[in-house]
Design an enzyme around this catalytic site. Structure first.
Site, PDB file in Angstrom:
ATOM      1  N   THR A   8     -22.575 -13.378  -3.562  1.00 47.02           N
ATOM      2  CA  THR A   8     -22.126 -12.438  -2.639  1.00 47.02           C
ATOM      3  C   THR A   8     -21.332 -13.394  -1.670  1.00 47.02           C
ATOM      4  OG1 THR A   8     -23.818 -12.728  -1.051  1.00 47.02           O
ATOM      5  CG2 THR A   8     -24.122 -10.610  -2.811  1.00 47.02           C
ATOM      6  N   ALA A  10     -17.852 -14.500  -1.809  1.00 46.19           N
ATOM      7  CA  ALA A  10     -17.359 -15.756  -2.722  1.00 46.19           C
ATOM      8  C   ALA A  10     -15.750 -15.961  -2.279  1.00 46.19           C
ATOM      9  CB  ALA A  10     -17.738 -15.806  -4.094  1.00 46.19           C
ATOM     10  N   SER A  11     -15.232 -15.274  -1.692  1.00 47.50           N
ATOM     11  CA  SER A  11     -13.677 -15.340  -1.390  1.00 47.50           C
ATOM     12  C   SER A  11     -13.420 -16.547  -0.691  1.00 47.50           C
ATOM     13  CB  SER A  11     -13.121 -14.039  -0.549  1.00 47.50           C
ATOM     14  OG  SER A  11     -14.015 -13.809   0.542  1.00 47.50           O
ATOM     15  N   GLY A  13     -15.175 -20.061   2.148  1.00 49.81           N
ATOM     16  CA  GLY A  13     -16.262 -20.912   2.762  1.00 49.81           C
ATOM     17  C   GLY A  13     -17.387 -21.274   1.608  1.00 49.81           C
ATOM     18  N   ILE A  14     -18.714 -21.191   1.982  1.00 48.18           N
ATOM     19  CA  ILE A  14     -19.662 -21.793   1.127  1.00 48.18           C
ATOM     20  C   ILE A  14     -19.775 -20.981  -0.081  1.00 48.18           C
ATOM     21  CG2 ILE A  14     -22.220 -21.873   1.085  1.00 48.18           C
ATOM     22  CD1 ILE A  14     -22.058 -22.193   4.111  1.00 48.18           C
ATOM     23  N   SER A 140     -29.793 -20.061   7.885  1.00 48.50           N
ATOM     24  CA  SER A 140     -29.412 -20.802   8.842  1.00 48.50           C
ATOM     25  C   SER A 140     -30.643 -21.348   9.872  1.00 48.50           C
ATOM     26  CB  SER A 140     -28.667 -19.967   9.970  1.00 48.50           C
ATOM     27  OG  SER A 140     -28.398 -20.633  11.178  1.00 48.50           O
ATOM     28  N   TYR A 153     -28.036 -12.523  14.989  1.00 46.70           N
ATOM     29  CA  TYR A 153     -27.940 -13.382  13.891  1.00 46.70           C
ATOM     30  C   TYR A 153     -29.098 -14.163  13.450  1.00 46.70           C
ATOM     31  CZ  TYR A 153     -25.722 -17.306  10.997  1.00 46.70           C
ATOM     32  OH  TYR A 153     -25.337 -18.106  10.011  1.00 46.70           O
TER      33      TYR A 153
HETATM   34  P1  NAP Z   1     -17.020 -17.378   5.954  1.00 45.09           P
HETATM   35  O1  NAP Z   1     -16.341 -18.600   5.662  1.00 45.09           O
HETATM   36  O2  NAP Z   1     -17.004 -16.377   7.019  1.00 45.09           O
HETATM   37  O3  NAP Z   1     -17.109 -16.577   4.635  1.00 45.09           O
HETATM   38  C1  NAP Z   1     -17.888 -15.148   4.569  1.00 45.09           C
HETATM   39  C2  NAP Z   1     -17.913 -14.644   3.320  1.00 45.09           C
HETATM   40  O4  NAP Z   1     -18.561 -13.574   3.167  1.00 45.09           O
HETATM   41  C3  NAP Z   1     -16.468 -14.201   2.714  1.00 45.09           C
HETATM   42  O5  NAP Z   1     -16.503 -14.270   1.532  1.00 45.09           O
HETATM   43  C4  NAP Z   1     -16.266 -12.724   3.280  1.00 45.09           C
HETATM   44  O6  NAP Z   1     -15.661 -12.015   2.323  1.00 45.09           O
HETATM   45  C5  NAP Z   1     -17.944 -12.137   2.867  1.00 45.09           C
HETATM   46  N1  NAP Z   1     -18.465 -11.088   3.537  1.00 45.09           N
HETATM   47  C6  NAP Z   1     -18.719 -10.938   4.843  1.00 45.09           C
HETATM   48  N2  NAP Z   1     -19.057  -9.770   5.127  1.00 45.09           N
HETATM   49  C7  NAP Z   1     -19.179  -9.142   3.896  1.00 45.09           C
HETATM   50  C8  NAP Z   1     -19.455  -7.893   3.591  1.00 45.09           C
HETATM   51  N3  NAP Z   1     -20.004  -6.808   4.604  1.00 45.09           N
HETATM   52  N4  NAP Z   1     -19.526  -7.357   2.463  1.00 45.09           N
HETATM   53  C9  NAP Z   1     -19.125  -8.219   1.250  1.00 45.09           C
HETATM   54  N5  NAP Z   1     -18.510  -9.596   1.723  1.00 45.09           N
HETATM   55  C10 NAP Z   1     -18.754 -10.036   3.085  1.00 45.09           C
HETATM   56  O7  NAP Z   1     -18.620 -17.747   6.064  1.00 45.09           O
HETATM   57  P2  NAP Z   1     -19.425 -19.155   5.518  1.00 45.09           P
HETATM   58  O8  NAP Z   1     -19.513 -20.124   6.710  1.00 45.09           O
HETATM   59  O9  NAP Z   1     -19.029 -19.603   4.234  1.00 45.09           O
HETATM   60  O10 NAP Z   1     -21.025 -18.393   5.379  1.00 45.09           O
HETATM   61  C11 NAP Z   1     -21.607 -17.992   4.274  1.00 45.09           C
HETATM   62  C12 NAP Z   1     -23.187 -18.006   4.576  1.00 45.09           C
HETATM   63  O11 NAP Z   1     -23.519 -19.074   5.178  1.00 45.09           O
HETATM   64  C13 NAP Z   1     -23.449 -16.624   5.744  1.00 45.09           C
HETATM   65  O12 NAP Z   1     -24.564 -16.148   5.196  1.00 45.09           O
HETATM   66  C14 NAP Z   1     -23.726 -17.662   6.946  1.00 45.09           C
HETATM   67  O13 NAP Z   1     -24.451 -17.062   7.655  1.00 45.09           O
HETATM   68  C15 NAP Z   1     -24.392 -18.985   6.320  1.00 45.09           C
HETATM   69  N6  NAP Z   1     -24.281 -20.004   7.099  1.00 45.09           N
HETATM   70  C16 NAP Z   1     -23.033 -20.689   7.548  1.00 45.09           C
HETATM   71  C17 NAP Z   1     -23.167 -21.761   8.274  1.00 45.09           C
HETATM   72  C18 NAP Z   1     -21.766 -22.350   9.064  1.00 45.09           C
HETATM   73  O14 NAP Z   1     -21.973 -23.328   9.788  1.00 45.09           O
HETATM   74  N7  NAP Z   1     -20.718 -21.973   8.157  1.00 45.09           N
HETATM   75  C19 NAP Z   1     -24.103 -22.194   8.924  1.00 45.09           C
HETATM   76  C20 NAP Z   1     -25.577 -21.541   8.481  1.00 45.09           C
HETATM   77  C21 NAP Z   1     -25.510 -20.520   7.717  1.00 45.09           C
HETATM   78  P3  NAP Z   1     -14.122 -11.424   3.203  1.00 45.09           P
HETATM   79  O15 NAP Z   1     -13.242 -12.770   2.925  1.00 45.09           O
HETATM   80  O16 NAP Z   1     -13.657 -10.490   2.146  1.00 45.09           O
HETATM   81  O17 NAP Z   1     -14.412 -11.205   4.579  1.00 45.09           O
END
Ligand code: NAP
Length: 243
Positions: A8, A10-11, A13-14, A140, A153
């Site tokens: 889920t 996957a567009s 970031g992680i 997290s 969060y």
């Molecule tokens: P990100 O770069 O903001 O990417 C978020 C991704 O989730 C995007 O593909 C987005 O799609 C998708 N998304 C968000 N809301 C959605 C929804 N309602 N339905 C379907 N898709 C949805 O975030 P990231 O940093 O990669 O984070 C990924 C995970 O890692 C999250 O669960 C975050 O809490 C966790 N995390 C991140 C960090 C960090 O430092 N980055 C630290 C701890 C945990 P769109 O592009 O279409 O919006």
């Protein structure tokens, strides 16, 4: 039988890095996003061209149970099975709890926590029948210790951590492992709110001296997915020694 991973969010970031990692290792993929469908489809094309894997793309809200049902059903109909589920999609919300509206609370809970229930519930019957499978949540460190100004969060990620420990116990007899990766700071759009000085200060707090890359988080997710199923119910902290 080719392995299949459903990821889920996957567009970007992680999640995008996890899709690249699993695609490079020969997994067929089902991936989704909320808004960035062009990016998602371009990633799917890239992975198909590079590795010859099949990639199904879906656009919708992971907090909407009907969307989760459609994605899982179509993935099962196409590939016949799901070997790995990565519950990655998530959003952050920064601000005082007292300033948060009930609509904002419900949105973050449905996106970050209810989605984990929905996708897990929907893949479990197939995994139980196969007597194998892996469910991995991207959690997290704030789910471990809580963060000021990120109460909702933190509550979602804490919920995910307990969900993981409990479901790990429930599914271990069926040969299915359930684990969470509690990330520290990963360099993605989620942290674009920080300016250069704030980034430097934050990096200085981390013993490793830097943010992790999304590729490093993806390598971690792949390691957990390929570990023996005896590793289950664990919250694996991935934070450069930070918290
Ligand atoms: P990100 O770069 O903001 O990417 C978020 C991704 O989730 C995007 O593909 C987005 O799609 C998708 N998304 C968000 N809301 C959605 C929804 N309602 N339905 C379907 N898709 C949805 O975030 P990231 O940093 O990669 O984070 C990924 C995970 O890692 C999250 O669960 C975050 O809490 C966790 N995390 C991140 C960090 C960090 O430092 N980055 C630290 C701890 C945990 P769109 O592009 O279409 O919006």
């Amino acid at each position: 039988m080719n392995k299949t991973a459903l990821i889920t969010g996957a567009s970007r970031g992680i999640g995008a890095a996890i899709a690249r990692k699993f695609g490079s290792c020969g997994y067929n993929l089902a991936i989704c996003c909320h808004n960035s469908i062009d990016k998602l489809q371009s990633l799917a094309g890239e992975l198909h061209n590079l590795y010859g894997v099949e990639v199904l793309c879906f656009q919708g809200d992971v907090g909407d149970y009907a969307f989760a049902q459609e994605m899982v059903q179509k993935t099962l109909a196409h590939f016949g099975h799901i070997s790995v589920l990565i519950n990655n999609a998530g959003i952050s919300h920064i601000g005082l709890l007292g300033d948060m509206s009930i609509e904002e609370w419900n949105n973050i809970v449905s996106t970050n926590l209810t989605s984990v229930f929905s996708f897990s519930k929907l893949v479990i019957p197939g995994m139980v029948e196969a007597k194998s499978g892996r469910i991995i949540q991207i959690s997290s460190v704030w789910g471990n210790v809580g963060a000021s100004c990120e109460v909702a969060y933190s509550a979602c990620k804490g919920g995910i951590n307990s969900f993981t420990k409990a479901l790990g116990k429930e599914l271990a007899p069926s040969g299915i492992a359930v684990n969470a990766i509690a990330c520290g700071v990963i360099d993605t759009d989620m942290n674009k709110c920080f300016d250069e000085d704030e980034r430097r200060e934050l990096a200085d707090e981390i013993p490793a001296g830097r943010f992790a890359t999304a590729d490093e988080a993806a390598d971690m997710a792949y390691s957990v997915a390929t570990a023996p199923a005896y590793l289950t119910g664990q919250i694996i902290t991935f934070d450069g020694g930070w918290i």
